[in-house]
Enzyme design. Structure first.
Site, mmCIF file in Angstrom:
data_model
loop_
_atom_site.group_PDB
_atom_site.id
_atom_site.type_symbol
_atom_site.label_atom_id
_atom_site.label_comp_id
_atom_site.label_asym_id
_atom_site.label_seq_id
_atom_site.Cartn_x
_atom_site.Cartn_y
_atom_site.Cartn_z
ATOM 1 N N GLU A 1 -5.191 -6.667 -3.448
ATOM 2 C CA GLU A 1 -5.241 -7.378 -2.329
ATOM 3 C C GLU A 1 -6.885 -7.687 -2.290
ATOM 4 O O GLU A 1 -7.730 -7.095 -1.380
ATOM 5 C CB GLU A 1 -5.110 -6.301 -1.164
ATOM 6 C CG GLU A 1 -3.682 -5.982 -1.069
ATOM 7 C CD GLU A 1 -3.189 -4.870 0.220
ATOM 8 O OE1 GLU A 1 -4.302 -4.669 1.014
ATOM 9 O OE2 GLU A 1 -2.178 -4.817 0.442
ATOM 10 N N GLU B 1 4.164 -3.405 -2.699
ATOM 11 C CA GLU B 1 3.915 -2.324 -1.669
ATOM 12 C C GLU B 1 4.709 -2.595 -0.529
ATOM 13 O O GLU B 1 4.881 -3.678 0.033
ATOM 14 C CB GLU B 1 2.348 -2.270 -1.339
ATOM 15 C CG GLU B 1 1.457 -1.601 -2.275
ATOM 16 C CD GLU B 1 -0.025 -1.506 -1.661
ATOM 17 O OE1 GLU B 1 -0.102 -1.358 -0.349
ATOM 18 O OE2 GLU B 1 -0.859 -1.461 -2.480
HETATM 19 C C1 FCB Z 1 -2.735 -1.581 1.643
HETATM 20 C C2 FCB Z 1 -3.443 -0.911 0.440
HETATM 21 C C3 FCB Z 1 -3.147 0.673 0.157
HETATM 22 C C4 FCB Z 1 -2.627 1.187 1.479
HETATM 23 C C5 FCB Z 1 -1.574 0.568 2.394
HETATM 24 C C6 FCB Z 1 -1.273 1.066 3.497
HETATM 25 O O1 FCB Z 1 -3.471 -2.526 2.196
HETATM 26 O O2 FCB Z 1 -3.191 -1.707 -0.715
HETATM 27 O O3 FCB Z 1 -4.135 1.216 -0.539
HETATM 28 O O4 FCB Z 1 -3.643 1.699 1.996
HETATM 29 O O5 FCB Z 1 -2.233 -0.895 2.549
#
Ligand code: FCB
Length: 426
Positions: A162, A340
């Site tokens: 990210e 994620e």
């Molecule tokens: C994302 C991050 C991860 C975590 C999630 C909830 O943006 O990559 O580390 O904090 O959010």
């Protein structure tokens, strides 16, 4: 190396789970510095201990094996491997990750390693951090050191996590380390992160035949207004959040209206071929034209009403994942991995809302796959409750509850549900 099937996995990041911040030669990162500044973290906490994963690798790999995942996405802490951010490797730092990787492989779990999940060595920040072009070259050196040790066993590489959030939260809004609030003057940090990615790709390829990707945060734009100004605001936000960090990877340069400090052959470097896109999805973003000029931004971010909400106050919109995967496939044509997906809910052990959340998102994923989208994996954030950056320990994303006093791990209902779901693998 990478199993030839759809990958079900879970994700974590080094600073959020490891603890052991002063052990075996690790140097401070920008997060070690940031958490010590008053008022930065809502509960005043730090990652000094976090989940103490550094000392509990066996227990945590057993939790992963018990869940039945194909893959585990973790991040490697640059300040453990190369304290100070340059020079030779710290063997003890590499030993830690090697033992993790070997335990995973011994349990039949594919190791997916992220090289940078926001924990820049403080020593590099002292030389300008991501404002300094040299940091990109340092990152490629670090990638080489990691790949020299682990290139034969890591099943998939993720260069950066990210960069959008690291630029915007860390350098534009000052909500994450290193705490700079520079608004659009933060943009050079985007370019230098992407340059770091582009330089790391050939360094990894030289030592590893495993696929390489980068995990970006994406968010479908939901317009809240239908004037021409709203549409323009939506396009600008979309370019910033969804295209700025991806168009250049495909050789398309940066989207208008953004200008970055591009030199020489940077755009060719950034467009080094990669094997897939990593997709971190949590929520869409409501956008309309700015109501005043006070914020200095060319859009207003507005709450999306009418959806259930997580403890983070994020709207729960599974359909957004399907829209995103379909669009990314159409726009970029690369295979996709959801690197994620998850939600913050405090309840434990009966976290029915997390089960509902995951079921909805997995259904959206399956529908996209059935519609022909080439998505090859889904990683839940996260296996354990952990240190949620500026929110400290107040937001619980885990399939497994962690008591942050005793550090006892207790699987929640969602862990058992996911294990059952994975038993019927797609
Ligand atoms: C994302 C991050 C991860 C975590 C999630 C909830 O943006 O990559 O580390 O904090 O959010």
């Amino acid at each position: 190396m990478l199993p030839d099937r759809f990958l079900w996995g879970v994700s974590t990041a080094a600073y959020q789970i490891e603890g052991g911040v002063a052990e075996d030669g690790r140097s401070p990162s920008i997060w070690d510095t940031f958490v010590r500044e008053p008022g930065r973290v809502v509960d005043g906490s730090t990652g000094d201990v976090a989940c103490d994963h550094y000392h509990r690798v066996d227990e945590d790999v057993a939790l992963l094996a018990g869940l039945g995942v194909d893959a585990y996405r973790f991040s490697i802490a640059w300040p453990r491997v190369q304290p100070g951010g340059q020079g030779p490797a710290n063997p003890a730092g590499l030993d830690f990750y090697e033992s993790l990787v070997d335990r995973l492989l011994g349990s039949g779990i594919a190791p997916v390693a992220t090289l940078f999940h926001w924990d820049l060595p403080q020593a590099l920040q002292d030389e300008g951090g991501w404002f300094n072009r040299e940091t990109a070259a340092r990152f490629a050196d670090y990638a080489d050191l990691v790949a020299a040790r682990l290139g034969d066993r890591v099943a998939m590489w993720i260069t950066l996590n990210e960069p959008f959030v690291h630029t915007v939260f860390g350098h534009a809004f000052g909500l994450h380390a290193p705490g700079q609030a520079l608004m659009f003057d933060a943009l050079p940090t985007a370019h230098h992160q992407l340059l770091a990615h582009g330089l790391a790709v050939p360094a990894l390829r030289a030592r590893s035949s495993s696929p390489i990707t980068i995990a970006n945060n994406y968010s479908p734009v939901y317009l809240r207004g239908d004037t021409d100004e709203d549409i323009v605001a939506g396009d600008v936000y979309d370019a910033l959040h969804n295209r700025l960090f991806t168009d250049p990877l495909l050789g398309r340069g940066y989207p208008a209206p953004f200008e970055l400090p591009v030199k020489d052959r940077d755009l060719e470097t950034i467009a080094a071929p990669i094997d897939a896109l990593g997709v971190n999805y949590y929520q869409p973003t409501g956008i309309r034209a700015p109501s005043t000029s006070d914020s200095g931004l060319p859009f207003d971010i507005v709450p999306l009403e009418g959806y259930p909400r997580t403890d983070f106050d994020w709207p729960v919109v599974p359909a957004g994942l399907g829209e995103l995967l379909t669009r990314l496939q159409a726009d970029y044509g690369l295979p996709l991995y959801v690197t994620e997906s998850g939600c913050a809910y405090a309840e434990s052990p009966d976290d029915q809302r997390r089960i509902d959340y995951l079921a909805g998102h997995i259904d959206a994923l399956e529908a996209a796959r059935a519609g022909g989208v080439d998505v090859r994996g889904y990683f839940v954030w996260s296996i354990v409750d952990n240190f949620e950056w500026a929110e400290g320990y107040t937001k619980r994303f885990g399939l497994v509850h962690v008591d942050f006093d005793s550090l006892v791990r207790t699987p929640k209902a969602s862990y058992h549900w996911l294990r059952e779901r994975l038993g019927r693998k797609a």
